[in-house]
Each structure stands twice: as C-alpha cells, then as structure tokens.
Design a protein around this motif. Structure first.
Motif, PDB file in Angstrom:
ATOM      1  N   ILE A  20       0.834  -1.196   0.000  1.00 56.70           N
ATOM      2  CA  ILE A  20       0.000   0.000   0.000  1.00 56.70           C
ATOM      3  C   ILE A  20       0.875   1.255   0.000  1.00 56.70           C
ATOM      4  O   ILE A  20       1.785   1.391   0.817  1.00 56.70           O
ATOM      5  CB  ILE A  20      -0.940   0.043   1.220  1.00 56.70           C
ATOM      6  CG1 ILE A  20      -1.814  -1.211   1.264  1.00 56.70           C
ATOM      7  CG2 ILE A  20      -1.811   1.291   1.180  1.00 56.70           C
ATOM      8  CD1 ILE A  20      -2.728  -1.283   2.468  1.00 56.70           C
ATOM      9  N   ASP A  21       0.554   2.155  -0.930  1.00 59.36           N
ATOM     10  CA  ASP A  21       1.133   3.498  -0.929  1.00 59.36           C
ATOM     11  C   ASP A  21       0.155   4.373  -0.153  1.00 59.36           C
ATOM     12  O   ASP A  21      -0.916   4.708  -0.664  1.00 59.36           O
ATOM     13  CB  ASP A  21       1.284   3.979  -2.373  1.00 59.36           C
ATOM     14  CG  ASP A  21       2.040   5.294  -2.472  1.00 59.36           C
ATOM     15  OD1 ASP A  21       2.491   5.812  -1.436  1.00 59.36           O
ATOM     16  OD2 ASP A  21       2.168   5.812  -3.599  1.00 59.36           O
ATOM     17  N   PRO A  22       0.482   4.748   1.090  1.00 58.53           N
ATOM     18  CA  PRO A  22      -0.516   5.339   1.989  1.00 58.53           C
ATOM     19  C   PRO A  22      -0.678   6.851   1.830  1.00 58.53           C
ATOM     20  O   PRO A  22       0.197   7.537   1.295  1.00 58.53           O
ATOM     21  CB  PRO A  22       0.059   5.006   3.366  1.00 58.53           C
ATOM     22  CG  PRO A  22       1.544   5.061   3.153  1.00 58.53           C
ATOM     23  CD  PRO A  22       1.774   4.543   1.753  1.00 58.53           C
ATOM     24  N   LYS A  23      -1.795   7.339   2.320  1.00 55.93           N
ATOM     25  CA  LYS A  23      -2.070   8.771   2.365  1.00 55.93           C
ATOM     26  C   LYS A  23      -2.833   9.100   3.638  1.00 55.93           C
ATOM     27  O   LYS A  23      -3.551   8.272   4.180  1.00 55.93           O
ATOM     28  CB  LYS A  23      -2.903   9.203   1.158  1.00 55.93           C
ATOM     29  CG  LYS A  23      -2.129   9.285  -0.147  1.00 55.93           C
ATOM     30  CD  LYS A  23      -1.117  10.410  -0.155  1.00 55.93           C
ATOM     31  CE  LYS A  23      -0.373  10.474  -1.489  1.00 55.93           C
ATOM     32  NZ  LYS A  23       0.491   9.297  -1.696  1.00 55.93           N
ATOM     33  N   THR A  26       4.468   1.975   2.127  1.00 59.08           N
ATOM     34  CA  THR A  26       5.655   2.693   1.641  1.00 59.08           C
ATOM     35  C   THR A  26       5.506   4.208   1.801  1.00 59.08           C
ATOM     36  O   THR A  26       5.482   4.948   0.807  1.00 59.08           O
ATOM     37  CB  THR A  26       5.910   2.359   0.161  1.00 59.08           C
ATOM     38  OG1 THR A  26       4.747   2.749  -0.614  1.00 59.08           O
ATOM     39  CG2 THR A  26       6.183   0.880  -0.038  1.00 59.08           C
ATOM     40  N   PRO A  27       5.416   4.723   3.019  1.00 59.65           N
ATOM     41  CA  PRO A  27       5.294   6.173   3.180  1.00 59.65           C
ATOM     42  C   PRO A  27       6.617   6.887   2.911  1.00 59.65           C
ATOM     43  O   PRO A  27       7.697   6.293   3.044  1.00 59.65           O
ATOM     44  CB  PRO A  27       4.899   6.318   4.651  1.00 59.65           C
ATOM     45  CG  PRO A  27       5.561   5.141   5.320  1.00 59.65           C
ATOM     46  CD  PRO A  27       5.450   4.024   4.316  1.00 59.65           C
ATOM     47  N   LEU A  81       8.431   0.320   4.510  1.00 58.87           N
ATOM     48  CA  LEU A  81       9.535   0.870   3.720  1.00 58.87           C
ATOM     49  C   LEU A  81       9.406   2.382   3.694  1.00 58.87           C
ATOM     50  O   LEU A  81       8.456   2.925   3.115  1.00 58.87           O
ATOM     51  CB  LEU A  81       9.511   0.311   2.294  1.00 58.87           C
ATOM     52  CG  LEU A  81      10.583   0.873   1.352  1.00 58.87           C
ATOM     53  CD1 LEU A  81      11.986   0.532   1.852  1.00 58.87           C
ATOM     54  CD2 LEU A  81      10.382   0.367  -0.070  1.00 58.87           C
ATOM     55  N   LEU A  82      10.349   3.055   4.319  1.00 58.77           N
ATOM     56  CA  LEU A  82      10.344   4.515   4.392  1.00 58.77           C
ATOM     57  C   LEU A  82      11.253   5.080   3.317  1.00 58.77           C
ATOM     58  O   LEU A  82      12.446   4.795   3.282  1.00 58.77           O
ATOM     59  CB  LEU A  82      10.817   4.975   5.775  1.00 58.77           C
ATOM     60  CG  LEU A  82      10.960   6.490   5.979  1.00 58.77           C
ATOM     61  CD1 LEU A  82       9.600   7.173   5.860  1.00 58.77           C
ATOM     62  CD2 LEU A  82      11.604   6.785   7.334  1.00 58.77           C
ATOM     63  N   THR A  83      10.677   5.888   2.406  1.00 58.39           N
ATOM     64  CA  THR A  83      11.493   6.559   1.396  1.00 58.39           C
ATOM     65  C   THR A  83      11.922   7.911   1.953  1.00 58.39           C
ATOM     66  O   THR A  83      11.104   8.660   2.485  1.00 58.39           O
ATOM     67  CB  THR A  83      10.724   6.726   0.085  1.00 58.39           C
ATOM     68  OG1 THR A  83       9.518   7.462   0.323  1.00 58.39           O
ATOM     69  CG2 THR A  83      10.357   5.354  -0.494  1.00 58.39           C
ATOM     70  N   ARG A  84      13.229   8.219   1.782  1.00 59.82           N
ATOM     71  CA  ARG A  84      13.816   9.347   2.511  1.00 59.82           C
ATOM     72  C   ARG A  84      14.544  10.333   1.598  1.00 59.82           C
ATOM     73  O   ARG A  84      15.495  10.981   2.023  1.00 59.82           O
ATOM     74  CB  ARG A  84      14.743   8.803   3.593  1.00 59.82           C
ATOM     75  CG  ARG A  84      14.117   7.726   4.444  1.00 59.82           C
ATOM     76  CD  ARG A  84      15.045   7.164   5.483  1.00 59.82           C
ATOM     77  NE  ARG A  84      15.416   8.126   6.494  1.00 59.82           N
ATOM     78  CZ  ARG A  84      16.181   7.857   7.552  1.00 59.82           C
ATOM     79  NH1 ARG A  84      16.644   6.625   7.721  1.00 59.82           N
ATOM     80  NH2 ARG A  84      16.488   8.785   8.418  1.00 59.82           N
ATOM     81  N   SER A  85      14.111  10.434   0.357  1.00 57.77           N
ATOM     82  CA  SER A  85      14.691  11.390  -0.602  1.00 57.77           C
ATOM     83  C   SER A  85      16.203  11.219  -0.686  1.00 57.77           C
ATOM     84  O   SER A  85      16.677  10.138  -0.978  1.00 57.77           O
ATOM     85  CB  SER A  85      14.301  12.825  -0.226  1.00 57.77           C
ATOM     86  OG  SER A  85      12.904  12.980  -0.235  1.00 57.77           O
ATOM     87  N   GLU A 106       4.830  11.875   4.990  1.00 60.28           N
ATOM     88  CA  GLU A 106       3.642  11.061   5.239  1.00 60.28           C
ATOM     89  C   GLU A 106       3.759  10.327   6.570  1.00 60.28           C
ATOM     90  O   GLU A 106       2.789  10.244   7.325  1.00 60.28           O
ATOM     91  CB  GLU A 106       3.447  10.069   4.094  1.00 60.28           C
ATOM     92  CG  GLU A 106       2.980  10.740   2.806  1.00 60.28           C
ATOM     93  CD  GLU A 106       3.095   9.839   1.587  1.00 60.28           C
ATOM     94  OE1 GLU A 106       2.472  10.155   0.562  1.00 60.28           O
ATOM     95  OE2 GLU A 106       3.823   8.825   1.650  1.00 60.28           O
ATOM     96  N   LEU A 107       4.937   9.799   6.875  1.00 61.31           N
ATOM     97  CA  LEU A 107       5.123   9.116   8.159  1.00 61.31           C
ATOM     98  C   LEU A 107       5.038  10.101   9.315  1.00 61.31           C
ATOM     99  O   LEU A 107       4.455   9.804  10.366  1.00 61.31           O
ATOM    100  CB  LEU A 107       6.471   8.394   8.180  1.00 61.31           C
ATOM    101  CG  LEU A 107       6.743   7.564   9.436  1.00 61.31           C
ATOM    102  CD1 LEU A 107       5.754   6.409   9.550  1.00 61.31           C
ATOM    103  CD2 LEU A 107       8.182   7.034   9.449  1.00 61.31           C
ATOM    104  N   ARG A 108       5.591  11.288   9.129  1.00 60.59           N
ATOM    105  CA  ARG A 108       5.575  12.295  10.192  1.00 60.59           C
ATOM    106  C   ARG A 108       4.141  12.694  10.557  1.00 60.59           C
ATOM    107  O   ARG A 108       3.839  12.964  11.719  1.00 60.59           O
ATOM    108  CB  ARG A 108       6.380  13.519   9.744  1.00 60.59           C
ATOM    109  CG  ARG A 108       6.626  14.547  10.843  1.00 60.59           C
ATOM    110  CD  ARG A 108       7.545  15.647  10.371  1.00 60.59           C
ATOM    111  NE  ARG A 108       8.929  15.182  10.278  1.00 60.59           N
ATOM    112  CZ  ARG A 108       9.616  15.064   9.143  1.00 60.59           C
ATOM    113  NH1 ARG A 108       9.055  15.362   7.995  1.00 60.59           N
ATOM    114  NH2 ARG A 108      10.858  14.648   9.154  1.00 60.59           N
TER     115      ARG A 108
END
Length: 310
Positions: A176-179, A193-194, A229-233, A198-200
C-alpha cells in the motif's frame, strides 16, 4: 541479487486505487500580467499521461511484469482519454465508468522548465460504485501474485479493510502506498511505503535515528504489517521489519522531478515480491528505480533495461 526478464514476466500484480489523468501545459513566459502580479504563460505544447494508480500499473508493465488495473473513472472526456492511454500501455484494464463521478485530473502549467501552478479536478465516488469494485476485486484476486493499493485519498478505497482481508486470506502479499494521517485502514497489509512527510503526519516528529526507528517499528507492530519501507529522498530508504532495519543510500543522480516517484517505488517492490523476492532482497532494486525516475520529467516509468543498467 539479480532478476531475469523471465522471472519478472511471471509476476502478476493487481493494482487497485485512484487512477487519474495528468495534464501538462508547457509554454513560454515572457512577461508579467498587467491584471495581477503573475506570469503570463503562452502555451505551446500539451501533454497527457497516466497518473495515480494507472501510473503505478504502467510502472509494473514497464519492468516486464504483468499488471491489472481495477479503478473507476467518470463518463467524461478525461475518463475517455485515460481509457485510451491505458489501452495502449499493456495494462489489463478493468476500468468502470460512472456518470456521477468526475475523473480526477491534475493540470500542471509549466513555464521555463518549472511548475508554476497545479489545478486539481475531482470528486469522490458514490458507495454503490465502490461496492461493485469490491465484487470485481474478489473475482480478479486469485489470478494475481501480489496486490498493490494506490491510495491518493480520492475515495476509491473506502472498502480497503475488507479487500486486505480477502487478499491475506488467499495468502497474497498486499502493498500500500498510503495517504493521510490515519493508517488504521491499512492494518494487516504486508508492506506500506510512506515517505518522510507522510510518516511524520502519523507518528509525529523524531529527533534522531533511534527515535525514528522506535516509532516506525511501533507503527508496524500496531498495524500488524510485515514491513514498512520509508522513502527518505536524498537519504535513501530504510526498511523496518521483524528482523530490525536495513538502509540503502540514495542513488547519486540529479533530481529533476519527484512527481510519481512513489508510484515507481511501490510498483517495483510489488513486481519483485510478485516474482517471489522478499522485501529486503527487492529493496536495492527499488532504490535504483527511484533514482532513475526522479531524473525524468513528470509521471514516468522505469524499464527493465534501465534498471539493470543503472
């Protein structure tokens, strides 16, 4: 760990969620409007692309895997344009039309290679439309190896908890790509995968890596997820699972446009998991795909050849 085209071609991903049409108006900016202190854009070129869940499905197909797209659009010009784009993409389409629904359109005006403004056109689908989509999901599910839910907050996943339950009952991994600030509807998924922001919104801020890890793992455990899975730029990615955490550094590339990068991330992960790879084994390839797509303009895809050559 390598993956062959034959392995990916056997991966069947069912993509469900908010499909949309991305429009781009490109033009020259030569002066400021006499009516207000805003630039005047003389539009010279228009471009249309698949966005949202449709872009996620296109990314699955671009890698050589198979994708089915289950979504709803309006009975309008934008919906018909989106239909045509999907029909030429290699995606197996299960696109319902509803006269009471406005197809989501994101219109971006580009001047001097910069986005000047974005205009969104949308409404939320009625409940009877969503009930029909849920029934179709149950019918399509057995023929797929993984399920990807693309949530853009447009209302098409109001019945998500039930669909997650169906998928897990059939032992299908759910990505899931969350919102939004509430992740409780995602409980029981395999991976979410936030990105950092989005996680913050969900767990609050963190002061250091230890605090971030504690909050991510607490969220993962509370939602009964296998992994987060956290994407962090520019900081790459971190995967949190029952074995701890693992990070990969960002690919060293010039960032041109992050539009749709989240679609590429989750689509690559879903294609690899559908082919039998674990989230940990897939993660380096997911990171490479993200590094490639941010070097492209607008919503875009990454091919198998690009990924292997990265």
């Amino acid at each position: 760990m390598e993956i062959t085209p034959a392995q990916l071609s056997r991966s069947r991903v069912l993509v469900v969620g908010d499909a949309m049409l991305d429009r781009y108006w490109h033009g020259a900016v030569d002066r400021i409007s006499p009516e207000a202190p805003v630039p005047v854009v003389r539009v010279t070129r228009e471009d249309v692309r698949m966005g949202g869940a449709a872009n996620a499905a296109a990314n699955v197909v671009a890698l050589g895997a198979r994708a089915s797209l289950l979504t709803r659009v309006g009975d309008d010009d934008a919906g018909r344009t989106l239909d045509r784009l999907i029909a030429h993409s290699g995606i197996q389409a299960h696109v319902g039309r509803d006269p009471g629904l406005t197809t989501t359109v994101k219109l971006r005006v580009i001047g001097r290679q910069q986005q000047l403004i974005r205009l969104d056109f949308e409404n939320h689908p009625p409940q009877d439309v969503l009930a029909a989509q849920t029934a179709k999901f149950e019918q399509l599910l057995p023929a797929h190896d993984a399920v990807l839910f693309s949530d853009y907050g447009k209302g098409s996943l109001a019945h998500l908890p039930g669909m997650i339950g169906q998928a897990r009952a059939m032992r299908r991994p759910v990505l899931i790509d969350p919102k939004g600030p509430d992740y409780t509807p995602y409980a029981g998924a395999t991976v979410i995968t936030p990105n950092r922001e989005e996680l913050r919104q969900v767990v609050g801020t963190w002061r250091n890596e230890d605090e971030l890890s504690a909050k991510a793992q607490a969220l993962r455990a509370g939602l009964q997820l296998s992994a987060l899975l956290l994407t962090r730029s520019e900081e790459g990615m971190t995967l949190y699972d029952a074995d701890g955490e693992i990070s990969v550094a960002a690919e060293s590339r010039e960032v041109y446009d992050v539009t749709g990068a989240g679609d590429t991330v989750i689509a690559t992960l879903a294609a690899f998991i559908g082919a039998g790879f674990s989230a940990r084994a897939a993660m380096p390839w997911v990171n490479k795909a993200a590094g490639i797509v941010v070097g492209k303009f607008g919503t875009a895809t990454v091919s198998y050849e690009e990924l292997m050559g990265a």
